[in-house]
Design a protein around this motif. Structure first.
Motif, PDB file in Angstrom:
ATOM      1  N   PRO A  14      84.150  30.528  65.163  1.00 45.54           N
ATOM      2  CA  PRO A  14      84.349  30.822  63.745  1.00 45.54           C
ATOM      3  C   PRO A  14      84.209  29.581  62.866  1.00 45.54           C
ATOM      4  CG  PRO A  14      86.448  30.878  64.905  1.00 45.54           C
ATOM      5  CD  PRO A  14      85.367  30.696  65.944  1.00 45.54           C
ATOM      6  N   ALA A  15      83.623  29.774  61.701  1.00 43.91           N
ATOM      7  CA  ALA A  15      83.426  28.687  60.741  1.00 43.91           C
ATOM      8  C   ALA A  15      83.574  29.241  59.321  1.00 43.91           C
ATOM      9  CB  ALA A  15      82.062  28.053  60.947  1.00 43.91           C
ATOM     10  N   PRO A  16      84.775  29.769  58.965  1.00 47.07           N
ATOM     11  CA  PRO A  16      84.938  30.339  57.625  1.00 47.07           C
ATOM     12  C   PRO A  16      84.857  29.262  56.554  1.00 47.07           C
ATOM     13  CG  PRO A  16      87.054  30.242  58.749  1.00 47.07           C
ATOM     14  CD  PRO A  16      86.009  29.827  59.756  1.00 47.07           C
ATOM     15  N   VAL A  17      84.118  29.558  55.493  1.00 48.61           N
ATOM     16  CA  VAL A  17      83.920  28.604  54.394  1.00 48.61           C
ATOM     17  C   VAL A  17      83.973  29.336  53.063  1.00 48.61           C
ATOM     18  CG1 VAL A  17      82.492  27.020  55.759  1.00 48.61           C
ATOM     19  CG2 VAL A  17      81.402  28.831  54.436  1.00 48.61           C
ATOM     20  N   GLN A  18      84.164  28.567  52.006  1.00 47.54           N
ATOM     21  CA  GLN A  18      83.978  29.079  50.656  1.00 47.54           C
ATOM     22  C   GLN A  18      83.008  28.148  49.950  1.00 47.54           C
ATOM     23  OE1 GLN A  18      87.859  29.084  48.870  1.00 47.54           O
ATOM     24  NE2 GLN A  18      87.712  26.977  48.184  1.00 47.54           N
ATOM     25  N   ILE A  19      82.308  28.672  48.967  1.00 46.27           N
ATOM     26  CA  ILE A  19      81.391  27.830  48.206  1.00 46.27           C
ATOM     27  C   ILE A  19      82.223  26.976  47.263  1.00 46.27           C
ATOM     28  CG2 ILE A  19      79.540  27.802  46.504  1.00 46.27           C
ATOM     29  CD1 ILE A  19      78.464  30.355  47.783  1.00 46.27           C
ATOM     30  N   THR A  30      83.199  24.442  51.557  1.00 45.95           N
ATOM     31  CA  THR A  30      84.478  23.862  51.938  1.00 45.95           C
ATOM     32  C   THR A  30      85.050  24.717  53.056  1.00 45.95           C
ATOM     33  OG1 THR A  30      84.850  23.098  49.673  1.00 45.95           O
ATOM     34  CG2 THR A  30      86.775  23.218  51.119  1.00 45.95           C
ATOM     35  N   ALA A  31      85.436  24.061  54.163  1.00 49.25           N
ATOM     36  CA  ALA A  31      85.962  24.780  55.320  1.00 49.25           C
ATOM     37  C   ALA A  31      87.344  25.355  55.020  1.00 49.25           C
ATOM     38  CB  ALA A  31      86.030  23.852  56.525  1.00 49.25           C
ATOM     39  N   LEU A  32      87.554  26.583  55.458  1.00 48.50           N
ATOM     40  CA  LEU A  32      88.841  27.258  55.320  1.00 48.50           C
ATOM     41  C   LEU A  32      89.626  27.147  56.619  1.00 48.50           C
ATOM     42  CD1 LEU A  32      87.563  30.462  53.465  1.00 48.50           C
ATOM     43  CD2 LEU A  32      88.620  28.419  52.465  1.00 48.50           C
ATOM     44  N   ALA A  33      90.860  27.616  56.612  1.00 54.46           N
ATOM     45  CA  ALA A  33      91.688  27.616  57.816  1.00 54.46           C
ATOM     46  C   ALA A  33      90.948  28.344  58.940  1.00 54.46           C
ATOM     47  CB  ALA A  33      93.026  28.300  57.534  1.00 54.46           C
ATOM     48  N   PHE A  36      86.255  25.194  62.799  1.00 55.34           N
ATOM     49  CA  PHE A  36      86.328  24.238  63.913  1.00 55.34           C
ATOM     50  C   PHE A  36      86.299  22.777  63.466  1.00 55.34           C
ATOM     51  CE2 PHE A  36      81.922  25.542  63.445  1.00 55.34           C
ATOM     52  CZ  PHE A  36      81.264  24.320  63.360  1.00 55.34           C
ATOM     53  N   ASP A  37      85.799  22.488  62.267  1.00 53.76           N
ATOM     54  CA  ASP A  37      85.803  21.110  61.764  1.00 53.76           C
ATOM     55  C   ASP A  37      87.098  20.760  61.032  1.00 53.76           C
ATOM     56  OD1 ASP A  37      83.356  20.215  62.716  1.00 53.76           O
ATOM     57  OD2 ASP A  37      82.262  20.926  60.961  1.00 53.76           O
ATOM     58  N   GLY A  38      87.943  21.744  60.802  1.00 53.82           N
ATOM     59  CA  GLY A  38      89.218  21.528  60.136  1.00 53.82           C
ATOM     60  C   GLY A  38      89.189  21.973  58.689  1.00 53.82           C
ATOM     61  N   GLU A  39      90.261  22.620  58.276  1.00 51.45           N
ATOM     62  CA  GLU A  39      90.387  23.081  56.898  1.00 51.45           C
ATOM     63  C   GLU A  39      90.244  21.900  55.939  1.00 51.45           C
ATOM     64  OE1 GLU A  39      93.436  25.708  54.118  1.00 51.45           O
ATOM     65  OE2 GLU A  39      94.098  25.015  56.090  1.00 51.45           O
ATOM     66  N   GLY A  40      89.441  22.081  54.899  1.00 49.74           N
ATOM     67  CA  GLY A  40      89.224  21.028  53.914  1.00 49.74           C
ATOM     68  C   GLY A  40      87.981  20.188  54.174  1.00 49.74           C
ATOM     69  N   ILE A  63      84.169  15.420  57.492  1.00 50.60           N
ATOM     70  CA  ILE A  63      84.830  16.258  58.493  1.00 50.60           C
ATOM     71  C   ILE A  63      86.282  15.817  58.667  1.00 50.60           C
ATOM     72  CG2 ILE A  63      84.731  17.077  60.877  1.00 50.60           C
ATOM     73  CD1 ILE A  63      82.288  17.849  59.091  1.00 50.60           C
ATOM     74  N   VAL A  64      87.199  16.779  58.659  1.00 53.65           N
ATOM     75  CA  VAL A  64      88.626  16.488  58.795  1.00 53.65           C
ATOM     76  C   VAL A  64      88.989  16.117  60.232  1.00 53.65           C
ATOM     77  CG1 VAL A  64      90.934  17.505  58.626  1.00 53.65           C
ATOM     78  CG2 VAL A  64      89.264  17.903  56.807  1.00 53.65           C
ATOM     79  N   ILE A  65      88.471  16.848  61.212  1.00 52.60           N
ATOM     80  CA  ILE A  65      88.828  16.623  62.610  1.00 52.60           C
ATOM     81  C   ILE A  65      87.845  15.640  63.237  1.00 52.60           C
ATOM     82  CG2 ILE A  65      89.107  17.663  64.893  1.00 52.60           C
ATOM     83  CD1 ILE A  65      89.930  20.254  63.506  1.00 52.60           C
ATOM     84  N   ASP A  66      88.344  14.483  63.657  1.00 46.78           N
ATOM     85  CA  ASP A  66      87.520  13.477  64.332  1.00 46.78           C
ATOM     86  C   ASP A  66      87.555  13.758  65.829  1.00 46.78           C
ATOM     87  OD1 ASP A  66      86.242  11.278  65.377  1.00 46.78           O
ATOM     88  OD2 ASP A  66      87.466   9.813  64.329  1.00 46.78           O
ATOM     89  N   ARG A  67      86.402  14.024  66.408  1.00 43.57           N
ATOM     90  CA  ARG A  67      86.324  14.342  67.835  1.00 43.57           C
ATOM     91  C   ARG A  67      85.895  13.136  68.674  1.00 43.57           C
ATOM     92  NH1 ARG A  67      87.545  19.526  67.797  1.00 43.57           N
ATOM     93  NH2 ARG A  67      86.795  20.875  66.145  1.00 43.57           N
ATOM     94  N   GLY A  68      86.006  11.952  68.108  1.00 42.80           N
ATOM     95  CA  GLY A  68      85.735  10.718  68.849  1.00 42.80           C
ATOM     96  C   GLY A  68      84.328  10.665  69.402  1.00 42.80           C
ATOM     97  N   VAL A  69      84.219  10.462  70.716  1.00 40.34           N
ATOM     98  CA  VAL A  69      82.909  10.299  71.350  1.00 40.34           C
ATOM     99  C   VAL A  69      82.062  11.565  71.270  1.00 40.34           C
ATOM    100  CG1 VAL A  69      83.696   8.489  72.909  1.00 40.34           C
ATOM    101  CG2 VAL A  69      83.804  10.860  73.659  1.00 40.34           C
TER     102      VAL A  69
END
Length: 110
Positions: A14-19, A30-33, A36-40, A63-69
């Motif tokens: 899932p990748a819910p977004v709003q314009i 903008t990513a919603l709750a 997978f990349d994190g809300e915001g 991107i809100v969520i940093d997945r490192g490597v």
């Protein structure tokens, strides 16, 4: 919008977004709750002119969520997704105005 991304060709993530905003040559999601990349997280798309008269699709994100490597692999996979997106948009433009379809390239090049 309730977007979904295909992983490994079959798994829907899932990748819910709003314009966030939109104009003639750009828009932002903008990513919603639940994204997978994190809300915001935000992603911007812009159709930019190239020196040869063609257009390129510029894509950049925060991107809100940093997945490192895993970020490098994520970026590689995203590039393929957005290339397909640009190609689909180009084909849609071509149906109404063939001269508008000259920008399936991504910018900046990797």
């Amino acid at each position: 919008m309730d977007l979904k991304i295909l992983v490994a060709g079959a798994i829907q993530v899932p990748a819910p977004v709003q314009i966030g905003y939109a104009g003639n040559f750009y828009f932002q999601f903008t990513a919603l709750a639940g994204h997978f990349d994190g809300e915001g997280s935000i992603i911007n798309f812009a159709s930019i002119p190239k020196p040869n008269g063609e257009r390129a699709l510029n894509v950049n994100a925060a991107i809100v969520i940093d997945r490192g490597v895993l970020n490098a692999g994520n970026q590689y996979a995203a590039r393929g997704q957005w290339y397909q997106f640009a190609s689909n948009m180009c084909m849609g433009l071509w149906r109404t105005n063939a001269s508008a379809c000259n920008w399936p390239a991504l910018y900046p090049p990797y």
